[in-house]
Design a protein around this motif. Structure first.
Motif, mmCIF file in Angstrom:
data_model
loop_
_atom_site.group_PDB
_atom_site.id
_atom_site.type_symbol
_atom_site.label_atom_id
_atom_site.label_comp_id
_atom_site.label_asym_id
_atom_site.label_seq_id
_atom_site.Cartn_x
_atom_site.Cartn_y
_atom_site.Cartn_z
ATOM 1 N N PHE A 131 0.615 -1.359 0.091
ATOM 2 C CA PHE A 131 -0.067 0.041 0.182
ATOM 3 C C PHE A 131 0.846 1.370 0.003
ATOM 4 O O PHE A 131 0.449 2.176 -0.705
ATOM 5 N N PRO A 132 2.053 1.364 0.583
ATOM 6 C CA PRO A 132 2.804 2.731 0.606
ATOM 7 C C PRO A 132 3.363 3.037 -0.534
ATOM 8 O O PRO A 132 3.943 3.831 -0.995
ATOM 9 N N THR A 133 3.398 2.013 -1.725
ATOM 10 C CA THR A 133 4.011 2.049 -2.984
ATOM 11 C C THR A 133 3.342 2.622 -3.884
ATOM 12 O O THR A 133 3.546 3.161 -5.152
ATOM 13 N N LEU A 134 1.796 2.551 -3.549
ATOM 14 C CA LEU A 134 0.802 2.873 -4.507
ATOM 15 C C LEU A 134 0.761 4.421 -4.708
ATOM 16 O O LEU A 134 1.040 5.183 -4.055
ATOM 17 N N PRO A 135 0.620 4.699 -6.310
ATOM 18 C CA PRO A 135 0.597 6.179 -6.508
ATOM 19 C C PRO A 135 -0.485 7.027 -5.762
ATOM 20 O O PRO A 135 -1.658 6.544 -5.683
ATOM 21 N N LYS A 136 -0.144 8.181 -5.314
ATOM 22 C CA LYS A 136 -1.150 8.939 -4.430
ATOM 23 C C LYS A 136 -1.856 9.814 -5.415
ATOM 24 O O LYS A 136 -1.590 10.738 -5.890
ATOM 25 N N ILE A 137 -2.990 9.781 -5.363
ATOM 26 C CA ILE A 137 -4.166 10.430 -6.339
ATOM 27 C C ILE A 137 -5.532 10.167 -5.787
ATOM 28 O O ILE A 137 -6.102 9.259 -5.208
ATOM 29 N N SER A 138 -6.453 11.481 -6.093
ATOM 30 C CA SER A 138 -7.832 11.196 -5.616
ATOM 31 C C SER A 138 -8.582 10.435 -6.634
ATOM 32 O O SER A 138 -8.287 10.214 -7.879
ATOM 33 N N VAL A 139 -9.683 10.090 -6.069
ATOM 34 C CA VAL A 139 -10.542 9.139 -7.036
ATOM 35 C C VAL A 139 -11.242 9.750 -7.901
ATOM 36 O O VAL A 139 -11.772 9.591 -8.947
ATOM 37 N N ASP A 140 -11.414 11.264 -7.908
ATOM 38 C CA ASP A 140 -12.076 11.912 -8.694
ATOM 39 C C ASP A 140 -11.127 12.123 -9.858
ATOM 40 O O ASP A 140 -11.573 12.072 -11.110
ATOM 41 N N TYR A 141 -9.888 12.283 -9.855
ATOM 42 C CA TYR A 141 -9.090 12.510 -11.126
ATOM 43 C C TYR A 141 -8.608 11.206 -11.480
ATOM 44 O O TYR A 141 -8.543 10.947 -12.846
ATOM 45 N N ALA A 142 -8.740 10.008 -10.776
ATOM 46 C CA ALA A 142 -8.069 8.613 -11.347
ATOM 47 C C ALA A 142 -9.325 7.883 -11.804
ATOM 48 O O ALA A 142 -9.171 7.224 -13.017
ATOM 49 N N VAL A 143 -10.574 8.221 -11.408
ATOM 50 C CA VAL A 143 -11.627 7.367 -11.766
ATOM 51 C C VAL A 143 -12.862 8.172 -12.449
ATOM 52 O O VAL A 143 -13.188 8.129 -13.873
ATOM 53 N N LEU A 144 -13.122 9.365 -11.665
ATOM 54 C CA LEU A 144 -14.583 9.981 -12.146
ATOM 55 C C LEU A 144 -14.270 10.846 -13.602
ATOM 56 O O LEU A 144 -15.047 10.924 -14.358
ATOM 57 N N GLU A 145 -13.027 11.569 -13.576
ATOM 58 C CA GLU A 145 -12.877 12.643 -14.640
ATOM 59 C C GLU A 145 -12.630 11.763 -15.988
ATOM 60 O O GLU A 145 -13.284 12.264 -16.945
ATOM 61 N N PRO A 146 -11.900 10.522 -15.887
ATOM 62 C CA PRO A 146 -11.542 9.881 -17.308
ATOM 63 C C PRO A 146 -13.104 9.324 -17.501
ATOM 64 O O PRO A 146 -13.353 9.304 -18.896
ATOM 65 N N ALA A 147 -13.758 8.640 -16.607
ATOM 66 C CA ALA A 147 -14.998 8.349 -17.122
ATOM 67 C C ALA A 147 -16.064 9.405 -17.638
ATOM 68 O O ALA A 147 -16.869 8.775 -18.495
ATOM 69 N N ALA A 148 -15.948 10.626 -17.278
ATOM 70 C CA ALA A 148 -17.093 11.528 -17.465
ATOM 71 C C ALA A 148 -16.702 11.820 -18.886
ATOM 72 O O ALA A 148 -17.674 12.501 -19.773
ATOM 73 N N ALA A 149 -15.801 11.464 -19.808
ATOM 74 C CA ALA A 149 -15.504 11.574 -20.870
ATOM 75 C C ALA A 149 -16.267 10.618 -21.924
ATOM 76 O O ALA A 149 -16.687 10.814 -23.186
ATOM 77 N N GLU A 150 -16.924 9.821 -21.084
ATOM 78 C CA GLU A 150 -17.606 8.663 -21.890
ATOM 79 C C GLU A 150 -19.362 8.734 -21.618
ATOM 80 O O GLU A 150 -19.480 9.001 -20.563
ATOM 81 N N ALA A 151 -19.721 9.097 -22.698
ATOM 82 C CA ALA A 151 -21.261 9.466 -22.462
ATOM 83 C C ALA A 151 -22.069 8.478 -22.065
ATOM 84 O O ALA A 151 -21.774 7.484 -22.052
ATOM 85 N N GLY A 152 -22.737 8.862 -20.810
ATOM 86 C CA GLY A 152 -23.808 8.140 -20.248
ATOM 87 C C GLY A 152 -23.069 7.198 -19.024
ATOM 88 O O GLY A 152 -23.787 6.484 -18.456
ATOM 89 N N ARG A 153 -21.748 7.472 -18.916
ATOM 90 C CA ARG A 153 -21.241 6.541 -17.974
ATOM 91 C C ARG A 153 -21.358 7.343 -16.512
ATOM 92 O O ARG A 153 -21.490 6.348 -15.722
ATOM 93 N N VAL A 154 -21.247 8.588 -16.309
ATOM 94 C CA VAL A 154 -21.539 9.149 -14.933
ATOM 95 C C VAL A 154 -22.859 9.583 -14.838
ATOM 96 O O VAL A 154 -23.300 10.400 -15.865
ATOM 97 N N VAL A 155 -23.564 9.246 -13.742
ATOM 98 C CA VAL A 155 -24.668 9.643 -13.617
ATOM 99 C C VAL A 155 -25.050 10.519 -12.192
ATOM 100 O O VAL A 155 -24.376 10.327 -11.329
ATOM 101 N N VAL A 156 -25.803 11.757 -11.969
ATOM 102 C CA VAL A 156 -25.927 12.405 -11.005
ATOM 103 C C VAL A 156 -27.326 12.019 -10.309
ATOM 104 O O VAL A 156 -28.102 12.309 -11.043
#
Length: 365
Positions: free
Chosen positions: A244-269
């Motif tokens: 675990f201490p070796t894993l790249p430090k990044i937020s879930v927003d940057y790592a998952v949500l923002e890339p997914a938001a580029a795909e139509a219909g993938r992110v729902v609010v």
């Protein structure tokens, strides 16, 4: 099966000196209602019990808080406590929780909520969470975020722009995510009716977020695979401590949500129309304290003369805080620290703590 994980690993540095590394804000009895004073973590657990049985509720926290969390949540199953050896930001914390949940339930639908929130009424929260789970029935790969109906042009929150309605009532396409805006921009968001506050709460299938990590953050995905490949117990704990201490430090927003938001219909609010308080600063915490006629929020032994708009707290039953002619200030007294600052500078408390640590070491942190 539906599950939920409470993210409770933060140290609450902006609520120093009440919140400390050894006793963070989510474990402090800072919330009061008709049942008495209790912690934000206990409130988050009880809130989820309006939706799920206790055995389907997980808590992810720092390993050093394990005993305190168990004491605060007697209904939490022992095997539902996810312990981070070190902090590696939210992508890895959420990924670890998802990996462990998927290990016991490969088809798990997982809500990710925070231990920092006060939400009223609970019935509205439960209904919104139910809607978010319902989205997964028709869109199994969806990433669902809960968006709080804004009540002011707040500049301290991120925003989500709502697009077209989906096939699930109460859920819309997420058109865009916006960072914390300036005042004029926030006023425009509020006037448009298209934007909601980004609550930082999500619902998705556990496997979906693991697949997203594999695509966008492969180093974390590979490390988490190593963890769950080890048998549960001491062997898995040892692998977790190594990896675990070796894993790249990044937020879930940057790592998952923002890339997914580029795909139509993938992110729902999903709309969350509630009174929502993110207890991340002294002015926010003031809403959980006793309020007098002059707008002073207080707890503990306090005496105020010709003073208004203050946040005043003492956790020492033998110590009185007395103010005369003081306006719009935060005054906090603990056994070893007294902190005073203007309400308008409350966001600088984190920087103040860093200076205290630089000068005196970790003793007062």
């Amino acid at each position: 099966m539906r599950h939920a994980v409470i993210m409770a690993g933060g140290s609450g540095t902006r609520l120093w000196p009440l919140s400390r590394q050894a006793r963070p804000k989510q474990l402090l009895d800072v919330v009061s209602d008709e049942t008495g004073a209790h912690s934000l973590l206990a409130e988050a657990f009880t809130r989820l019990e309006a939706v799920l049985p206790a055995e389907q509720i997980w808590v992810c926290t720092a390993a050093r808080y394990a005993d305190d969390v168990r004491a605060a949540l007697p209904r939490l199953r022992a095997d539902r406590l996810v312990l981070e050896p070190v902090a590696r930001d939210t992508a890895n914390a959420v990924g670890l929780a998802a990996a462990l949940v998927a290990d016991v339930d490969p088809d798990a639908e997982l809500a990710v909520v925070s231990a920092d929130h006060v939400i009223r009424p609970v019935a509205e929260f439960a209904a919104a969470l139910g809607t978010a789970y319902d989205v997964l029935a028709v869109r199994p790969r969806a990433l669902v975020t809960l968006g709080v109906t804004p009540t002011s042009p707040a500049t301290g929150f991120g925003y989500v722009q709502k697009g077209a309605p989906t096939e699930v009532p109460g859920a819309a396409e997420a058109a865009s995510f916006r960072e914390k805006p300036d005042r004029a921009t926030a006023e425009g968001y509020l006037a448009s009716g298209e934007y909601v506050w980004n609550s930082g709460m999500f619902v998705w299938r556990a496997q979906t977020v693991l697949d997203a990590l594999a695509e966008h953050l492969p180093a974390s995905a590979a490390g988490l695979d190593r963890v769950v490949a080890a048998p549960a117990g001491p062997e898995r704990d040892a692998v977790l401590a190594e990896v675990f201490p070796t894993l790249p430090k990044i937020s879930v927003d940057y790592a998952v949500l923002e890339p997914a938001a580029a795909e139509a219909g993938r992110v729902v609010v999903v709309d969350l129309d509630v009174d929502w308080l993110d207890v991340g600063s002294w002015p926010a915490l003031a809403h959980t304290l006793t309020l007098d006629e002059a707008g002073n929020a207080t707890r503990g032994l306090t005496v105020l003369l010709d003073s208004s708009g203050n946040v005043v707290l003492s956790d020492d039953p033998e110590h009185v805080i007395a103010l005369v002619g003081v306006r719009d200030s935060v005054v906090v007294h603990t056994a070893d620290v007294t902190m005073v600052c203007p309400v308008g500078d409350a966001e600088r408390v984190k920087a103040l703590l860093a200076q205290v640590e630089a000068q005196f070491g970790p003793r007062f942190a």
